[in-house]
Design a protein around this motif. Structure first.
Motif, mmCIF file in Angstrom:
data_model
loop_
_atom_site.group_PDB
_atom_site.id
_atom_site.type_symbol
_atom_site.label_atom_id
_atom_site.label_comp_id
_atom_site.label_asym_id
_atom_site.label_seq_id
_atom_site.Cartn_x
_atom_site.Cartn_y
_atom_site.Cartn_z
ATOM 1 N N SER A 127 32.433 -44.480 60.093
ATOM 2 C CA SER A 127 32.760 -44.621 61.511
ATOM 3 C C SER A 127 32.320 -43.423 62.339
ATOM 4 C CB SER A 127 34.273 -44.813 61.691
ATOM 5 O OG SER A 127 34.982 -43.670 61.240
ATOM 6 N N ALA A 128 31.863 -42.327 61.677
ATOM 7 C CA ALA A 128 31.459 -41.142 62.433
ATOM 8 C C ALA A 128 30.280 -40.438 61.780
ATOM 9 C CB ALA A 128 32.654 -40.192 62.594
ATOM 10 N N LYS A 155 36.045 -48.329 58.381
ATOM 11 C CA LYS A 155 36.985 -48.594 59.460
ATOM 12 C C LYS A 155 36.611 -49.908 60.161
ATOM 13 C CE LYS A 155 39.051 -44.523 59.117
ATOM 14 N NZ LYS A 155 40.471 -44.358 58.738
ATOM 15 N N HIS A 159 34.057 -44.689 65.608
ATOM 16 C CA HIS A 159 34.936 -43.857 66.413
ATOM 17 C C HIS A 159 34.322 -43.711 67.811
ATOM 18 C CE1 HIS A 159 37.460 -40.591 67.765
ATOM 19 N NE2 HIS A 159 38.192 -40.700 66.681
ATOM 20 N N ALA A 222 37.088 -36.795 62.965
ATOM 21 C CA ALA A 222 38.195 -37.644 63.412
ATOM 22 C C ALA A 222 39.538 -37.008 63.091
ATOM 23 C CB ALA A 222 38.099 -39.024 62.761
ATOM 24 N N ASP A 225 40.184 -35.350 66.231
ATOM 25 C CA ASP A 225 40.209 -36.299 67.351
ATOM 26 C C ASP A 225 39.954 -35.596 68.680
ATOM 27 O OD1 ASP A 225 40.310 -38.865 68.379
ATOM 28 O OD2 ASP A 225 42.461 -38.773 68.796
#
Length: 258
Positions: A127-128, A155, A159, A222, A225
């Motif tokens: 996701s990142a 995920k 993100h 993440a 965040d």
């Protein structure tokens, strides 16, 4: 006794000239590694390897990060940008004509007919880190390489900070991209499998064709965040991607500077 006025060798030359340190630099130039892996690769006792790693860290050539898989362990990483600067300074110190300059990007005749290398980037959530690496490498090499990414526990979506930093800093649109499970790549062959997550490195399956396995120990942004954490992660990945290009295309002179 050296003659009066004769300059000492540059620090990088003195450091790299030692056989054990040169072997450590050579291994870390390929992949981030733990001490026990370096001990096995160079065939020297751990206390000796740790001593030379401390010297390389003191010079700023090597850094260490705690493993996200096992916090008692650390991964060592070679700063290729700093090595390039040190080599440039060493050449210039010997003679101005030996000052290194970035290589050009011209391809040798027939380079366009060679098989495109295939690269797989892996992290846990896809996701990142791994989709950013996929997008940044594709941005630099286009169709000259087949690039994909996946995760061991993907995920539901990318993100939003990862999508945002690529759009803002690199003009890359990932808004339609969805995380991919590692299982969807079963049966595919890759020339390079690059893990960006300490956890997924431990569970990465074997791929047919004996791909070259590399590891980039990069913390998950993440976890913070924070937009700035994603900016830093994207910049580090892009630097590593630039230095990956000459590895993927060894017969092609590559520009590895920004």
């Amino acid at each position: 006794m050296k003659p009066s006025g004769q300059a000492a060798p540059p620090p990088f030359v003195r450091l790299a000239a030692h056989e054990v340190r040169w072997r450590l630099l050579s291994e870390l130039a390929r992949s981030d590694l733990r001490v026990r892996e370096l001990v096995a690769l160079v065939g020297e006792p751990q206390n000796l390897v740790s001593y030379h790693l401390r010297l390389l860290r003191s010079a700023g050539l090597v850094s260490a990060r705690r493993s996200s898989f096992d916090g008692r362990d650390s991964y060592y990483h070679l700063d290729l940008e700093r090595c390039a600067d040190a080599l440039t300074a060493a050449g210039a110190a010997l003679h101005p004509a030996l000052r290194l300059s970035p290589a050009g990007t011209s391809e040798p005749p027939g380079a366009e007919t060679s098989k495109a290398p295939s690269v797989l980037f892996l992290c846990t959530g896809n996701s990142a880190r791994s989709p950013m690496a996929e997008a940044l490498l594709r941005r630099r090499v286009g169709s000259r390489a087949e690039v994909t990414s996946a995760g061991s526990h993907p995920k539901a979506r990318l993100h939003p900070h990862a999508v945002g930093v690529l759009r803002r800093r690199y003009a890359i649109d990932l808004s339609g991209r969805r995380p991919r499970h590692l299982d969807t790549l079963t049966g595919r062959r890759f020339d390079y499998v690059i893990s960006l997550c300490d956890k997924v490195r431990e569970v990465c399956p074997d791929f047919g064709g004996h791909p070259r396995r590399l590891h980039w120990s990069i913390p998950d942004p993440a976890g913070e965040d924070d937009c700035l954490a994603f900016d830093r992660t994207a910049a580090e990945i892009d630097t590593r991607v630039r230095h990956l290009q000459p590895v993927l295309f060894p017969a092609t002179r590559q520009e590895v500077r920004p």
